[in-house]
Motif scaffolding. Structure first.
Motif, short mmCIF file in Angstrom:
data_model
loop_
_atom_site.label_atom_id
_atom_site.label_comp_id
_atom_site.label_asym_id
_atom_site.label_seq_id
_atom_site.Cartn_x
_atom_site.Cartn_y
_atom_site.Cartn_z
N LYS A 110 0.83 -1.21 0.00
CA LYS A 110 0.00 0.00 0.00
C LYS A 110 0.87 1.26 0.00
CE LYS A 110 -3.78 -2.32 2.45
NZ LYS A 110 -4.54 -2.41 3.73
N GLN A 111 1.99 1.21 0.71
CA GLN A 111 2.90 2.36 0.72
C GLN A 111 3.48 2.61 -0.67
OE1 GLN A 111 5.80 1.37 3.70
NE2 GLN A 111 4.44 1.84 5.43
N ALA A 112 3.80 1.53 -1.38
CA ALA A 112 4.36 1.66 -2.73
C ALA A 112 3.35 2.27 -3.69
CB ALA A 112 4.82 0.30 -3.24
N VAL A 113 2.08 1.94 -3.52
CA VAL A 113 1.03 2.53 -4.36
C VAL A 113 0.85 4.00 -4.01
CG1 VAL A 113 -1.41 2.46 -4.96
CG2 VAL A 113 -0.14 0.32 -4.70
N ALA A 114 0.81 4.29 -2.72
CA ALA A 114 0.60 5.67 -2.27
C ALA A 114 1.73 6.59 -2.69
CB ALA A 114 0.44 5.69 -0.75
N ALA A 115 2.95 6.05 -2.76
CA ALA A 115 4.11 6.87 -3.12
C ALA A 115 4.25 7.10 -4.62
CB ALA A 115 5.38 6.20 -2.59
N ASN A 116 3.45 6.39 -5.40
CA ASN A 116 3.62 6.41 -6.86
C ASN A 116 2.91 7.61 -7.48
OD1 ASN A 116 3.95 5.83 -9.54
ND2 ASN A 116 3.37 3.68 -9.37
N TYR A 117 3.61 8.73 -7.53
CA TYR A 117 3.03 9.95 -8.09
C TYR A 117 3.14 9.99 -9.62
CZ TYR A 117 7.91 11.51 -8.38
OH TYR A 117 9.25 11.60 -8.67
N TRP A 118 4.02 9.19 -10.23
CA TRP A 118 4.22 9.22 -11.68
C TRP A 118 3.29 8.26 -12.41
CZ3 TRP A 118 7.21 7.20 -7.96
CH2 TRP A 118 7.49 5.83 -8.01
N CYS A 119 2.65 7.35 -11.68
CA CYS A 119 1.68 6.42 -12.27
C CYS A 119 0.65 6.09 -11.19
CB CYS A 119 2.39 5.17 -12.78
SG CYS A 119 1.39 4.11 -13.85
N PRO A 120 -0.21 7.04 -10.85
CA PRO A 120 -1.13 6.89 -9.71
C PRO A 120 -1.98 5.63 -9.78
CG PRO A 120 -1.15 9.15 -10.52
CD PRO A 120 -0.36 8.34 -11.51
N GLY A 121 -2.11 4.99 -8.62
CA GLY A 121 -2.93 3.79 -8.51
C GLY A 121 -2.18 2.51 -8.76
N GLU A 122 -0.97 2.60 -9.30
CA GLU A 122 -0.16 1.42 -9.61
C GLU A 122 0.90 1.19 -8.54
OE1 GLU A 122 0.07 -0.91 -12.20
OE2 GLU A 122 -1.92 -0.21 -12.79
N HIS A 123 1.24 -0.07 -8.31
CA HIS A 123 2.40 -0.37 -7.48
C HIS A 123 3.64 0.13 -8.20
CE1 HIS A 123 5.57 -2.55 -5.39
NE2 HIS A 123 4.70 -2.83 -4.42
N ALA A 124 4.59 0.69 -7.46
CA ALA A 124 5.77 1.30 -8.07
C ALA A 124 6.62 0.32 -8.86
CB ALA A 124 6.61 1.97 -6.99
N ARG A 125 6.51 -0.98 -8.57
CA ARG A 125 7.31 -1.98 -9.28
C ARG A 125 6.52 -2.69 -10.40
NH1 ARG A 125 12.28 -3.76 -7.11
NH2 ARG A 125 12.83 -2.79 -5.11
N SER A 126 5.34 -2.25 -10.69
CA SER A 126 4.55 -2.88 -11.76
C SER A 126 5.13 -2.52 -13.13
CB SER A 126 3.09 -2.43 -11.68
OG SER A 126 2.97 -1.07 -12.08
N ASP A 127 4.79 -3.32 -14.13
CA ASP A 127 5.26 -3.05 -15.50
C ASP A 127 4.78 -1.68 -15.98
OD1 ASP A 127 6.48 -5.50 -15.57
OD2 ASP A 127 4.92 -6.49 -16.75
#
Length: 232
Positions: A110-127
């Motif tokens: 959830k933290q990784a999703v919340a921190a993802n400002y360049w692709c909102p709603g996505e996990h930061a490590r997703s494709d």
């Protein structure tokens, strides 16, 4: 753009102005083709890069060491999953291996999703997030490779700064690296934002070292040369 005139408006001593001009003119020559190289990778290679990365990859050179010029800068805190990974409060440094938990119900996920400002709603490590990150920042590895090694071990004393009267021109020096930033007004608050030389202000800002190289790489201020329209 007349670099010498901008430098002359700062408080840099006259005895150092020739050195600053020569360093920045050399940076201009080294930067030829850099902007196009970055744009080309961002526009045409971001998807290909994301397919080469795995969930565990910190950056492209983990899987393709020969593609530094396509990658983000090889710094611990600049990764395929963003530039805002958590820092360890005990060491005061960024830590690798963040946000690896794949469980959507975990707090780390959830933290990784919340921190993802360049692709909102996505996990930061997703494709999808990887592709968005490289669409924004691919090619910075090339700027790093062409950059200037810097030593900031002296802390705030490592960087010297000279300004003009209204602080619209700033000149920085860290060892052999020089950086000129300026805003040149054209109409009201609109004008030209100038960034020339080596990005000392990214490596060391507000008296704190911001960048930490990964093993096998040295600390460098990346090469930059841009004069772009914007607001002051």
């Amino acid at each position: 753009m007349n670099i010498a005139k901008l430098i002359a408006k700062t408080t840099l001593p006259a005895s150092l102005q020739a050195d600053a001009v020569a360093a920045l003119q050399d940076a201009e020559k080294r930067a030829r083709g850099l902007l196009w190289a970055k744009c080309k990778v961002r526009l045409f290679k971001a998807g290909k890069i994301s397919k080469m990365l795995t969930w565990e990859s910190e950056r492209l050179i983990d899987v393709r060491p020969d593609l530094l010029d396509w990658d983000v800068a090889p710094m611990i805190n600049i990764t395929a999953h963003g530039d805002n990974v958590p820092w360890d409060p005990a060491t005061g440094k960024p830590e690798p291996g963040q946000w690896l938990n794949k469980d959507p119900n975990s707090e780390e996920y959830k933290q990784a999703v919340a921190a993802n400002y360049w692709c909102p709603g996505e996990h930061a490590r997703s494709d999808k997030s990887h592709k968005a990150q490289y669409r924004r920042n691919a090619g910075e590895g090339r700027a790093y490779r062409l950059g200037m090694p810097v030593d900031v071990s002296a802390g705030p004393d490592a960087v010297q700064v000279w300004r003009n009267g209204d602080d619209t021109i700033q000149l920085r020096r860290c060892g052999d690296a020089w950086q000129l930033t300026a805003f040149r007004p054209l109409l009201g608050r609109f004008g030209l934002n100038v960034r020339v030389g080596y990005e000392i202000d990214n490596v060391f800002r507000d008296g704190v070292q911001q960048w930490y190289p990964i093993p096998g790489y040295d600390l460098r201020a990346p090469l930059t040369y841009s004069v772009l329209p914007g607001r002051g």
